[in-house]
Design a protein around this motif. Structure first.
Motif, PDB file in Angstrom:
ATOM      1  N   PHE A  38      32.076  -1.029  98.740  1.00  0.00           N
ATOM      2  CA  PHE A  38      32.309   0.144  99.433  1.00  0.00           C
ATOM      3  C   PHE A  38      33.069   0.984  98.789  1.00  0.00           C
ATOM      4  CE2 PHE A  38      31.501  -2.912 102.861  1.00  0.00           C
ATOM      5  CZ  PHE A  38      30.549  -2.333 103.612  1.00  0.00           C
ATOM      6  N   THR A  39      32.631   2.249  98.342  1.00  0.00           N
ATOM      7  CA  THR A  39      33.396   3.413  97.584  1.00  0.00           C
ATOM      8  C   THR A  39      33.851   4.535  98.463  1.00  0.00           C
ATOM      9  OG1 THR A  39      31.274   4.611  97.414  1.00  0.00           O
ATOM     10  CG2 THR A  39      31.915   2.792  95.748  1.00  0.00           C
ATOM     11  N   PRO A  91      40.534  -3.023  93.322  1.00  0.00           N
ATOM     12  CA  PRO A  91      41.181  -3.083  91.913  1.00  0.00           C
ATOM     13  C   PRO A  91      42.202  -2.237  91.914  1.00  0.00           C
ATOM     14  CG  PRO A  91      39.190  -1.703  92.289  1.00  0.00           C
ATOM     15  CD  PRO A  91      39.239  -2.459  93.639  1.00  0.00           C
ATOM     16  N   ASP A  92      42.918  -2.627  90.833  1.00  0.00           N
ATOM     17  CA  ASP A  92      44.255  -1.763  90.435  1.00  0.00           C
ATOM     18  C   ASP A  92      43.939  -0.449  89.990  1.00  0.00           C
ATOM     19  OD1 ASP A  92      45.647  -3.942  91.093  1.00  0.00           O
ATOM     20  OD2 ASP A  92      45.579  -4.798  88.935  1.00  0.00           O
ATOM     21  N   GLU A  97      33.809   1.368  88.211  1.00  0.00           N
ATOM     22  CA  GLU A  97      33.439   0.418  87.112  1.00  0.00           C
ATOM     23  C   GLU A  97      34.583  -0.653  87.238  1.00  0.00           C
ATOM     24  OE1 GLU A  97      34.027   3.688  86.460  1.00  0.00           O
ATOM     25  OE2 GLU A  97      31.531   3.955  85.945  1.00  0.00           O
ATOM     26  N   ALA A  98      35.845  -0.408  87.721  1.00  0.00           N
ATOM     27  CA  ALA A  98      36.868  -1.360  87.716  1.00  0.00           C
ATOM     28  C   ALA A  98      36.496  -2.204  89.143  1.00  0.00           C
ATOM     29  CB  ALA A  98      38.471  -0.603  87.978  1.00  0.00           C
ATOM     30  N   ALA A 102      36.142  -6.252  88.959  1.00  0.00           N
ATOM     31  CA  ALA A 102      36.711  -7.281  89.890  1.00  0.00           C
ATOM     32  C   ALA A 102      36.016  -7.899  90.530  1.00  0.00           C
ATOM     33  CB  ALA A 102      37.661  -6.436  90.525  1.00  0.00           C
ATOM     34  N   MET A 103      34.752  -7.329  91.429  1.00  0.00           N
ATOM     35  CA  MET A 103      33.923  -8.234  92.055  1.00  0.00           C
ATOM     36  C   MET A 103      33.173  -9.317  91.466  1.00  0.00           C
ATOM     37  SD  MET A 103      32.809  -5.250  94.690  1.00  0.00           S
ATOM     38  CE  MET A 103      31.455  -6.134  95.630  1.00  0.00           C
TER      39      MET A 103
END
Length: 107
Positions: A38-39, A91-92, A97-98, A102-103
């Motif tokens: 989810f973005t 993600p941090d 992309e991060a 992480a996923m």
């Protein structure tokens, strides 16, 4: 004399409709989707709204509880939480992309 005026404006409204959204919900319920990225909060709300319209609101939440759920940042994670879905991954660095990196570690 100078006056201040505040106007409420809708810059854009992006709520996709159609067979692709229905198919995603159906495939999710069938257990065919292992991960969700989810973005945005708008994406969370739209996804949940579609599930509700199909009569699958509670079922989709149960299915998501067994999947890897990623949120691009804390605000999106909080929106998920308000719908009773927990993000397994935030993600941090708040980039797509991060989030995907992480996923991948959770799959």
């Amino acid at each position: 004399m100078r006056s201040n005026c505040l106007r409420d404006s809708c810059i854009y409204l992006s709520i996709p409709e159609g067979s692709a959204q229905k198919e995603l919900i159906e495939r999710t319920l069938a257990g065919e989707v292992d991960a969700f990225a989810f973005t945005s909060s708008m994406m969370v709300k739209g996804f949940m709204r579609h599930a509700e319209q199909l009569g699958a609101g509670e079922a989709i939440k149960e299915t998501l509880s067994r999947a890897v759920v990623g949120a691009i940042g804390t605000p999106t994670g909080n929106t998920l939480k308000k719908t009773r879905v927990n993000a397994n991954v935030i993600p941090d660095e708040f980039t797509f992309e991060a989030l995907i990196r992480a996923m991948k570690k959770e799959l």
